[in-house]
Design a protein around this motif. Structure first.
Motif, mmCIF file in Angstrom:
data_model
loop_
_atom_site.group_PDB
_atom_site.id
_atom_site.type_symbol
_atom_site.label_atom_id
_atom_site.label_comp_id
_atom_site.label_asym_id
_atom_site.label_seq_id
_atom_site.Cartn_x
_atom_site.Cartn_y
_atom_site.Cartn_z
ATOM 1 N N TRP A 112 0.838 -1.202 0.000
ATOM 2 C CA TRP A 112 0.000 0.000 0.000
ATOM 3 C C TRP A 112 0.874 1.254 0.000
ATOM 4 C CZ3 TRP A 112 -0.431 3.899 3.688
ATOM 5 C CH2 TRP A 112 -1.485 4.789 3.502
ATOM 6 N N GLY A 113 1.909 1.269 0.846
ATOM 7 C CA GLY A 113 2.808 2.420 0.908
ATOM 8 C C GLY A 113 3.592 2.616 -0.376
ATOM 9 N N ARG A 121 1.866 4.511 -3.022
ATOM 10 C CA ARG A 121 1.679 5.929 -2.714
ATOM 11 C C ARG A 121 2.930 6.737 -3.018
ATOM 12 N NH1 ARG A 121 -2.460 3.615 -2.486
ATOM 13 N NH2 ARG A 121 -4.205 3.952 -1.116
ATOM 14 N N THR A 122 3.996 6.056 -3.460
ATOM 15 C CA THR A 122 5.225 6.756 -3.818
ATOM 16 C C THR A 122 5.163 7.211 -5.278
ATOM 17 O OG1 THR A 122 6.367 4.746 -4.541
ATOM 18 C CG2 THR A 122 6.563 5.343 -2.198
ATOM 19 N N LYS A 123 6.216 7.937 -5.705
ATOM 20 C CA LYS A 123 6.279 8.429 -7.079
ATOM 21 C C LYS A 123 6.333 7.274 -8.079
ATOM 22 C CE LYS A 123 8.980 11.551 -9.955
ATOM 23 N NZ LYS A 123 10.142 12.435 -10.029
ATOM 24 N N THR A 160 2.918 5.442 -8.177
ATOM 25 C CA THR A 160 1.939 6.214 -8.935
ATOM 26 C C THR A 160 2.216 6.106 -10.428
ATOM 27 O OG1 THR A 160 1.771 7.742 -7.078
ATOM 28 C CG2 THR A 160 0.904 8.497 -9.192
ATOM 29 N N THR A 175 0.968 2.752 -11.612
ATOM 30 C CA THR A 175 -0.494 2.804 -11.724
ATOM 31 C C THR A 175 -0.918 3.559 -12.981
ATOM 32 O OG1 THR A 175 -0.665 2.774 -9.322
ATOM 33 C CG2 THR A 175 -2.612 3.481 -10.531
ATOM 34 N N SER A 187 -6.927 -4.197 -5.251
ATOM 35 C CA SER A 187 -6.501 -3.526 -4.027
ATOM 36 C C SER A 187 -6.233 -4.564 -2.952
ATOM 37 C CB SER A 187 -7.578 -2.535 -3.557
ATOM 38 O OG SER A 187 -8.722 -3.242 -3.119
#
Length: 180
Positions: free
Chosen positions: A43-44, A47-49, A52, A55, A128
């Protein structure tokens, strides 16, 4: 074909902080904590560059290319990440069962994992951690109950055949359903 690991790392994660409720009921607190740690790390990471960017490449490669993201680099990183996570999963799988399968283990590992994630509501395009958790409970519940129900109905032991049919059937169902 198999190598015993009882002398090395058998139940190292499962026995960590375990709670023995009775002789037959043990809560593997270490395994639950390890799963929570891995879920938090994934999950972490997303959320990083780089997460992302991965994604963005998975969602819309043309938009990602226009944004200046190297699509090939992100695909390489995502394949490496999934391979590392699969390797960690195999080590956890091995420590739980007490042996290393040299040739057939990837076959016994990949299909149930994919079926569980897809059954948890993940689509081909998006998944997810919640899909993983829900899918694992649903998949294991179905696989645990189906053979006993079928065997009591037709009075012959076809449990392994039923497990294969159910797991592959769940993958087919999940891949063919319409996304909303």
């Amino acid at each position: 074909v198999t190598i015993s690991i009882e002398e090395y790392w058998y139940h190292v994660i499962s026995d960590f902080l375990k709670i023995e409720v009775s002789k037959y009921l043990i809560i593997p607190t270490g395994m639950i904590l390890f799963f929570a740690l891995m879920a938090f790390l994934v999950w972490g990471f997303f959320r990083t560059k780089i997460g992302t960017a991965i994604t963005a490449v998975g969602s819309n490669p043309d938009y990602a290319r226009a944004s200046g993201i190297s699509i090939d680099k992100m695909r390489i990183v995502s394949v490496m990440l999934s391979t590392i996570l699969a390797a960690v999963g195999m080590i956890v799988y091995e420590q739980s069962f007490g042996f290393v399968q040299m040739y057939n283990s990837p076959l016994a590992f990949a299909f149930p994992s994919v079926a569980a994630v897809l059954l948890g509501g993940a689509s081909v395009n998006k998944a997810s951690i919640l899909n993983v958790i829900i899918g694992t409970f649903l998949f294991q519940g179905i696989l645990t109950m189906t053979p006993s129900v079928i065997n009591s109905a037709i009075n012959i032991d076809v449990s392994e055949i039923i497990r294969i049919i159910v797991s592959n059937g769940m993958i087919v169902y999940a891949l063919t359903r319409k996304a909303r």
